[in-house]
Motif scaffolding. Structure first.
Motif, mmCIF file in Angstrom:
data_model
loop_
_atom_site.group_PDB
_atom_site.id
_atom_site.type_symbol
_atom_site.label_atom_id
_atom_site.label_comp_id
_atom_site.label_asym_id
_atom_site.label_seq_id
_atom_site.Cartn_x
_atom_site.Cartn_y
_atom_site.Cartn_z
ATOM 1 N N TRP A 168 4.849 4.527 -2.353
ATOM 2 C CA TRP A 168 5.582 5.725 -2.906
ATOM 3 C C TRP A 168 4.192 6.601 -2.968
ATOM 4 O O TRP A 168 3.758 8.117 -2.934
ATOM 5 N N ILE B 63 10.139 -10.654 -3.077
ATOM 6 C CA ILE B 63 10.256 -9.220 -3.438
ATOM 7 C C ILE B 63 8.707 -9.006 -4.691
ATOM 8 O O ILE B 63 9.192 -7.653 -4.336
ATOM 9 N N VAL B 64 8.669 -9.712 -5.014
ATOM 10 C CA VAL B 64 7.510 -8.900 -5.680
ATOM 11 C C VAL B 64 5.933 -8.131 -4.724
ATOM 12 O O VAL B 64 5.139 -7.370 -5.048
ATOM 13 N N GLU B 65 6.461 -9.159 -3.250
ATOM 14 C CA GLU B 65 5.327 -7.991 -2.310
ATOM 15 C C GLU B 65 6.197 -7.024 -2.074
ATOM 16 O O GLU B 65 5.395 -6.013 -1.775
ATOM 17 N N ILE B 66 7.322 -6.447 -1.929
ATOM 18 C CA ILE B 66 8.072 -5.637 -1.411
ATOM 19 C C ILE B 66 7.476 -4.433 -3.327
ATOM 20 O O ILE B 66 7.392 -3.417 -3.099
ATOM 21 N N ALA B 67 8.043 -5.103 -3.223
ATOM 22 C CA ALA B 67 7.508 -4.336 -5.571
ATOM 23 C C ALA B 67 6.136 -3.605 -5.635
ATOM 24 O O ALA B 67 5.994 -2.652 -5.267
ATOM 25 N N VAL B 68 4.795 -4.386 -4.796
ATOM 26 C CA VAL B 68 3.426 -4.012 -4.473
ATOM 27 C C VAL B 68 3.642 -3.145 -3.691
ATOM 28 O O VAL B 68 3.541 -1.573 -3.608
ATOM 29 N N MET C 91 6.371 -1.195 -2.243
ATOM 30 C CA MET C 91 6.608 0.064 -2.698
ATOM 31 C C MET C 91 6.353 1.265 -3.454
ATOM 32 O O MET C 91 6.098 2.540 -3.584
ATOM 33 N N ILE C 92 5.331 0.275 -4.204
ATOM 34 C CA ILE C 92 4.376 1.279 -5.256
ATOM 35 C C ILE C 92 3.276 2.191 -4.703
ATOM 36 O O ILE C 92 3.619 3.333 -4.674
ATOM 37 N N LEU D 233 6.748 -2.389 4.757
ATOM 38 C CA LEU D 233 7.927 -2.760 4.008
ATOM 39 C C LEU D 233 9.359 -2.976 4.602
ATOM 40 O O LEU D 233 9.865 -3.713 4.743
#
Length: 174
Positions: free
Chosen positions: A109, A98-103, A105-106, A149
């Motif tokens: 973007w 989840i942390v990897e995905i958040a990083v 995804m930013i 991702l």
């Protein structure tokens, strides 16, 4: 053909054909440039260094990164998770993902915005005495991060479902 097999083939093609051709191009530009400079006393490929630096090397990296991630070449947080009970291991794996995905995804973007703006403005770079379009190279960055991702979401889904924790696509038989 299933979706994941299609993604596997896309990543494999980008890495083997695309990155392989880029590596070959880097080697040829370097050899021809050195031969011309030191043997013939002239630059045979004007802007050769810029071609490597701004086109071939970024493409090589961004085409190979998704396959490297899927194969598990990236550092993983599995030293601790292998020694934990299965439920705790899955929970920790999911948290890390989840942390990897958040990083990512930013990053995705901002890379997508940057590539889109470069495409709209028809961004160019100077190589030798000519201007070459750079936006096609920039479009590969969000593609690579998007593929990574997808793999991260797949691994998260597996961890949440109770599948093998911390395993990559190839190791787990996708």
């Amino acid at each position: 053909m299933t979706f994941w097999r299609w993604i596997d083939r896309l990543e494999g093609g980008l890495a083997s054909v695309g990155a392989g051709l880029c590596l070959f191009l880097i080697m040829m530009i370097t050899v021809i440039g050195v031969f011309g400079r030191y043997v013939l006393g002239m630059d045979l490929i004007p802007g050769g260094y810029n071609m490597i630096e701004r086109i071939a090397f970024p493409l090589l990296v961004f085409w190979a990164v998704p396959l490297g991630h899927r194969q598990g070449s990236f550092p993983r947080f599995d030293v601790l998770t292998e020694r934990l009970p299965a439920a705790l291991s899955r929970a920790l794996t999911a948290l890390v993902l989840i942390v990897e995905i958040a990083v990512f995804m930013i990053l995705f973007w901002y890379l997508a915005r940057f590539a889109w703006e470069a495409t709209l403005s028809a961004r160019e770079m100077q190589i030798g005495t000519r201007l070459w379009p750079v936006w096609p190279v920039m479009l590969m960055m969000p593609l690579a991060f998007g593929l990574m991702l997808l793999e991260m979401f797949r691994l998260l889904w597996k961890a949440l479902r109770g599948g093998e924790s911390g395993k990559t696509g190839l190791a787990s038989g996708r």
